[in-house]
Design a protein around this motif. Structure first.
Motif, PDB file in Angstrom:
ATOM      1  N   GLY A 257       2.667   0.577  12.090  1.00  0.00           N
ATOM      2  CA  GLY A 257       2.834   0.797  10.652  1.00  0.00           C
ATOM      3  C   GLY A 257       4.166   0.263  10.154  1.00  0.00           C
ATOM      4  N   THR A 268      -1.555  -7.275   5.253  1.00  0.00           N
ATOM      5  CA  THR A 268      -1.997  -5.867   5.319  1.00  0.00           C
ATOM      6  C   THR A 268      -2.788  -5.669   6.625  1.00  0.00           C
ATOM      7  N   SER A 270      -4.529  -2.021   8.805  1.00  0.00           N
ATOM      8  CA  SER A 270      -4.636  -0.557   8.848  1.00  0.00           C
ATOM      9  C   SER A 270      -4.728  -0.084  10.305  1.00  0.00           C
ATOM     10  N   SER A 271      -3.968   0.948  10.645  1.00  0.00           N
ATOM     11  CA  SER A 271      -4.007   1.567  11.998  1.00  0.00           C
ATOM     12  C   SER A 271      -4.420   3.037  11.919  1.00  0.00           C
ATOM     13  N   ASP A 272      -5.191   3.361  10.851  1.00  0.00           N
ATOM     14  CA  ASP A 272      -5.573   4.765  10.687  1.00  0.00           C
ATOM     15  C   ASP A 272      -6.519   5.241  11.801  1.00  0.00           C
TER      16      ASP A 272
END
Length: 790
Positions: A257, A268, A270-272
């Protein structure tokens, strides 16, 4: 228990009756004697004669009427032969009865001569055949007399051996009592292993089954503890790995992040999804069930089982120690039994009866030895006389044969009777010589035949024939009290011979059951009562077996009710089915590398690549550490479920089994000892019962099988009747045959002699071609003269 049969001595005692032509000839003589004497056996007459009581001579004459008629015919023959023999030569010397040396010549003279020749030849052959039979029979009598002593010695030898074998067989049976005594002695010596082993087997069927079920429960509980420990250890290890991996993933996610934030807004990512999905932070608490199980396992259950098994194994030794005196007492009783059985053998001995029979043998042997040489010498004289008589008949036969040979050889049909050759004349003289010898000796032959006929015929009808049809035995039974002689009741010669023909034992043949009470002598109770009493007094105490103590039973119930089979692993199983992370690390790592390649900033690109490498390391840790622990945990849970599923039921069954077994041991052990002691006693008694049954069988069916006795009777009958009497009858029958045919021989010889002897005067031939011979009285050639008619 098997016993060897009583040894039966082998006897070779056989006299073969006549067969072939001799038997046919003897049968012919028997038929003639049966025709002469058709009356039944004269038992009443003989009884009166033996007892020297008053008897009617008419009875004897009536019985012997056939012989008397035959003897009368013989006497008539003797008288007539003597008278004819006296008158015939006188008449012939006076020129009568064909005494003139003149033979009338007729047309049929040659036919008559040939007819007389053939008939005389046949008669001569018949006389020769009878003479050969006489020679043969005379020699057979001598051979029979000679062999009679050999057969007698062999028979006596066999019977003495047979008599001697009976006590040996009794001794054999008595000595075989050592077998049951030795068997019983060995059983008593090993009473511990045998009786104790029997008790051990009965008790062991219940005890071992119960102990096996308890051992199986203990095994299952130990395995349950092992699997519970394995589940607990696997869960703890899994929690540690989960926490480390979760922390590493969280750190990588934060770094990703921060790195992505550096390049915003141009990029961009995402590592959610980079978070843990499976959660192994909780597991059912089974510390209390495990503690309950361990309390039972640590209660000394294995020691209790081992002690129970040792108590079971020590039963034979316990019996051995507690029955030492009993075993010694029983062995003493067995020695007493052996002595009693030996006394029984002497009590059922029949030596006194057998020795009585041997005394008769000794007396008979002395008589035979004393008279053997005389008998053989007198038989030699008889043989000489028989040869002489046969030679007399042979002389007549030779004269006839010489006449039959010389007469035709020197005879010529055309030759005048006064001019016949010397050879032809010799033939006629031989015929007359045969006739003369016939007249001289025919009466003597008939006299001898008559005497031998009376002796031999009555021997056959009074001895041999009734011997063959068993009437003689019936008669002897009325004269000889064999029961009194042998001191045995209800026996006679007929019954003994009949039973011995079937090779029955002496027990059955002599009805020894009336003299000896075998059931009394072989009553097993008189031998085993002391043994039975000694064993029944024996006290055997077997240490009671304890399966579980009350404390152990209580802990076992607690373990059964601990709920170990009700543990819920559903949550853990669901967690083990989930992925470790919410997103696939491999896919996420690949996406991160692709994203890194798209970033233009070199430092950011390098950081993203390092973070991707960290994710690969986390994936490797999951594969090598976390996943194996999950598999191990799953296996431990599966095994724990399987082994604990029926644990409560198995423990309850084991507890019930121990309760039942303990009640059985507490209440039945004394009965078991008593029952097995009785079984041991029954086994001992069976040894003796088996011996008693075998001894009864041997004594009643095998001891003294009297086949040799019947064989001796048969040999005596064959030798006396078939060899001697039949030969004697064949001799006189042959001589009688020859003597009777001397009559036609005389007639034919006298008639035929005139056809071959040289005549003193001739007769004219009736052949017209032959010249006529004149005699001194012939009127043929006188001169005719005139005579005046009246």
């Amino acid at each position: 228990m098997e016993f060897q049969n009583v040894t039966k001595p082998q006897y070779d005692l056989v006299a073969v009756p006549e067969s072939g032509g001799a038997k046919v000839f003897n049968d012919m003589v028997h038929s003639y004697l049966d025709l002469v004497q058709p009356n039944k056996f004269p038992s009443e007459i003989l009884q009166k004669a033996i007892k020297k009581s008053e008897y009617d001579p008419k009875e004897i004459l009536t019985y012997e009427v056939g012989f008397l008629v035959a003897v009368a015919i013989g006497l008539v023959f003797i008288i007539l032969m003597i008278l004819v023999g006296l008158f015939f030569p006188c008449c012939r010397c006076c020129g009568n009865c064909g005494g003139k040396m003149y033979q009338k010549q007729t047309k049929r003279i040659n036919c008559k001569r040939r007819f007389l020749y053939v008939f005389l030849f046949v008669i001569t052959l018949i006389i020769l055949a009878g003479n050969i039979c006489a020679f043969f029979s005379n020699n057979k009598i001598t051979i029979a007399v000679k062999n009679t002593f050999n057969y007698y010695n062999d028979t006596v030898y066999v019977l003495e051996n047979y008599i001697d074998s009976v006590p040996k067989q009794i001794d054999f049976i008595v000595k075989k009592s050592n077998i049951p005594i030795d068997k019983a002695n060995n059983s008593v010596h090993d009473i511990g292993p045998i009786l104790g082993g029997q008790i051990q087997n009965v008790v062991g069927k219940v005890a071992n089954t119960t102990l096996d079920s308890v051992e199986n429960v203990v095994y299952v509980l130990n395995a349950t503890v092992i699997y519970m420990t394995a589940v607990n250890d696997s869960f703890n290890a899994l929690q540690v790995e989960q926490q480390a991996i979760s922390q590493n993933i969280s750190d990588v996610r934060e770094r990703i992040g921060k790195t992505v934030d550096k390049c915003r807004p141009d990029c961009t990512f995402s590592s959610d999804g980079l978070t843990m999905d499976a959660n192994f932070s909780s597991i059912p608490d089974f510390s209390e069930p495990m503690k309950t199980v361990k309390d039972f396992l640590n209660s000394g259950i294995e020691s209790t089982i081992a002690k129970a098994r040792k108590t079971l194994q020590d039963i034979p030794g316990t019996v051995t120690n507690q029955t030492r005196k009993t075993a010694s007492d029983i062995q003493d009783e067995l020695l007493n039994i052996k002595q009693k059985i030996n006394e029984m053998g002497s009590r059922i001995s029949i030596d006194d009866s057998l020795q009585t029979v041997k005394k008769y043998f000794n007396t008979s042997n002395e008589f035979v030895d004393k008279n053997q040489q005389n008998v053989q010498r007198y038989d030699y004289y008889r043989w000489i006389v028989g040869i002489c008589l046969c030679c007399i008949v042979l002389l007549v036969v030779v004269c006839n044969l010489f006449g039959l040979f010389c007469g035709p050889c020197g005879h010529r049909e055309k030759v005048d009777p006064t001019e016949r050759s010397c050879l032809s004349n010799s033939g006629g003289n031989f015929f007359m010589a045969g006739t003369g010898f016939s007249f001289l000796f025919a009466w003597l032959l008939m006299l001898v035949v008559g005497v031998l006929f009376i002796v031999g015929g009555n021997s056959y009808t009074l001895v041999c024939k009734p011997w063959s049809n068993k009437q003689l035995f019936t008669f002897l039974d009325t004269q000889v009290n064999l029961s009194e002689t042998l001191n045995i009741s209800n026996v006679n010669i007929s019954s003994i011979y009949s039973d011995c023909q079937k090779d029955y034992s002496l027990w059955k043949t002599l009805n020894l059951k009336d003299k000896f009470n075998l059931d009394e002598y072989l009553n097993i109770s008189q031998y085993t009562s002391d043994v039975k009493s000694t064993i029944e007094k024996t006290k055997i105490d077997i240490t009671n077996i304890k399966f579980l103590s009350d404390s152990q039973k209580e802990k076992a119930r607690n373990a059964s009710n601990s709920g170990i089979n009700e543990l819920n692993f559903t949550h853990i199983s669901q967690e083990m089915k989930k992925n470790i992370t919410k997103t696939n690390l491999k896919s996420f790592t690949a996406s991160l590398r692709t994203f890194a390649d798209s970033v233009t900033n070199a430092s950011i690109k390098e950081e993203l690549r390092r973070e991707a490498d960290d994710l690969d390391a986390i994936q490797s840790s999951i594969n090598t550490k976390l996943q194996p622990e999950i598999v191990k945990l799953n296996t431990s849970i599966t095994n724990l479920k399987q082994i604990s599923a029926n644990l409560s039921e198995s423990m309850n069954k084991a507890l019930a089994s121990t309760d039942n077994a303990q009640v059985f041991m507490d209440t039945k052990i004394a009965d078991i000892v008593k029952n097995e002691t009785n079984n041991f006693l029954d086994a001992l008694l069976k040894y003796f019962q088996s011996y008693v049954d075998w001894a009864k069988l041997m004594i009643t069916q095998n001891v003294g099988q009297c086949g040799p006795v019947a064989a001796s009777f048969n040999v005596a009958q064959t030798v006396l009747c078939n060899y001697i009497v039949d030969s004697l009858n064949a001799f006189w029958f042959s001589l009688g045959w020859c003597t009777m045919f001397l009559i036609p021989s005389i007639i034919l010889s006298v008639k035929l002699a005139k056809y071959y002897r040289r005549m003193k005067s001739s007769d004219v031939f009736e052949d017209p071609n032959d010249h006529l011979e004149m005699t001194s009285t012939s009127q043929q050639y006188l001169i005719p003269r005139v005579t005046a008619k009246a």
